[in-house]
Design a protein around this motif. Structure first.
Motif, PDB file in Angstrom:
ATOM      1  N   ASN A  28       0.824  -1.163  -0.224  1.00  0.00           N
ATOM      2  CA  ASN A  28      -0.573   0.223   0.051  1.00  0.00           C
ATOM      3  C   ASN A  28       1.159   1.704  -0.386  1.00  0.00           C
ATOM      4  O   ASN A  28       0.392   2.524  -1.017  1.00  0.00           O
ATOM      5  CB  ASN A  28      -0.816  -0.060   1.338  1.00  0.00           C
ATOM      6  CG  ASN A  28      -2.296  -1.069   0.923  1.00  0.00           C
ATOM      7  OD1 ASN A  28      -2.759  -1.726   0.347  1.00  0.00           O
ATOM      8  ND2 ASN A  28      -2.539  -1.411   2.442  1.00  0.00           N
ATOM      9  N   TYR A  30       1.555   3.462   2.937  1.00  0.00           N
ATOM     10  CA  TYR A  30       1.089   4.616   3.063  1.00  0.00           C
ATOM     11  C   TYR A  30       2.096   4.676   4.178  1.00  0.00           C
ATOM     12  O   TYR A  30       2.939   4.795   4.994  1.00  0.00           O
ATOM     13  CB  TYR A  30      -0.461   4.539   4.001  1.00  0.00           C
ATOM     14  CG  TYR A  30      -1.636   4.205   2.766  1.00  0.00           C
ATOM     15  CD1 TYR A  30      -1.768   5.379   2.461  1.00  0.00           C
ATOM     16  CD2 TYR A  30      -2.289   3.199   3.020  1.00  0.00           C
ATOM     17  CE1 TYR A  30      -3.057   4.775   0.821  1.00  0.00           C
ATOM     18  CE2 TYR A  30      -2.334   2.435   1.627  1.00  0.00           C
ATOM     19  CZ  TYR A  30      -3.938   3.142   1.257  1.00  0.00           C
ATOM     20  OH  TYR A  30      -4.710   3.402   0.137  1.00  0.00           O
ATOM     21  N   ASP A  48      -0.849   8.516   0.912  1.00  0.00           N
ATOM     22  CA  ASP A  48      -0.686   7.724   0.511  1.00  0.00           C
ATOM     23  C   ASP A  48       0.838   8.032  -0.538  1.00  0.00           C
ATOM     24  O   ASP A  48       0.896   8.535  -1.277  1.00  0.00           O
ATOM     25  CB  ASP A  48      -1.654   7.564  -0.999  1.00  0.00           C
ATOM     26  CG  ASP A  48      -1.288   6.349  -2.226  1.00  0.00           C
ATOM     27  OD1 ASP A  48      -0.571   6.464  -2.459  1.00  0.00           O
ATOM     28  OD2 ASP A  48      -2.660   5.725  -2.362  1.00  0.00           O
ATOM     29  N   LYS A  51       1.080   7.301  -4.913  1.00  0.00           N
ATOM     30  CA  LYS A  51       0.199   9.229  -5.821  1.00  0.00           C
ATOM     31  C   LYS A  51      -0.049  10.579  -4.742  1.00  0.00           C
ATOM     32  O   LYS A  51      -0.246  11.090  -5.679  1.00  0.00           O
ATOM     33  CB  LYS A  51      -1.655   8.959  -5.252  1.00  0.00           C
ATOM     34  CG  LYS A  51      -1.953   7.456  -6.022  1.00  0.00           C
ATOM     35  CD  LYS A  51      -3.666   6.536  -5.232  1.00  0.00           C
ATOM     36  CE  LYS A  51      -4.440   6.387  -6.110  1.00  0.00           C
ATOM     37  NZ  LYS A  51      -5.401   6.074  -5.643  1.00  0.00           N
ATOM     38  N   VAL A  55      -5.354  10.677   2.493  1.00  0.00           N
ATOM     39  CA  VAL A  55      -5.822   9.956   1.499  1.00  0.00           C
ATOM     40  C   VAL A  55      -7.490  10.542   3.377  1.00  0.00           C
ATOM     41  O   VAL A  55      -8.224  10.367   2.130  1.00  0.00           O
ATOM     42  CB  VAL A  55      -6.269   8.678   2.110  1.00  0.00           C
ATOM     43  CG1 VAL A  55      -6.650   7.432   1.865  1.00  0.00           C
ATOM     44  CG2 VAL A  55      -4.387   8.451   0.958  1.00  0.00           C
TER      45      VAL A  55
END
Length: 86
Positions: A28, A30, A48, A51, A55
């Motif tokens: 993930n 994070y 994130d 990206k 989040v």
């Protein structure tokens, strides 16, 4: 070589201690750390890292955070404050 590296994203998180930053070890990717809003006592921000965007912001406590960490799978965050834990 190091000379060809470039900054893709900069996060101003110098205001937090290392005990108040956690990154997932899963796919993930994070980060979780205290929100830097001056009125955001006890809030954690989930970011994130792929990206490069926030989040969620969670009101975890009503007092300052003392510690936080992701679980091994990166699906849950444990937090504690000066007064209690969640």
């Amino acid at each position: 070589p190091v000379q060809t590296l470039m900054v893709l994203f900069y996060m101003d998180i110098l205001h937090i201690s290392s005990s108040l930053l956690s990154i997932t070890s899963s796919d993930n990717c994070y980060l979780v750390y205290p929100s830097n809003a001056s009125s955001a006592l006890g809030e954690v921000l989930i970011f994130d890292a792929i990206k490069l965007q926030a989040v969620n912001i969670v009101q975890a406590h009503k007092s300052p955070l003392s510690c936080l960490s992701f679980n091994f799978e990166g699906t849950k965050v444990a937090t504690s404050s000066d007064k209690a834990s969640s």
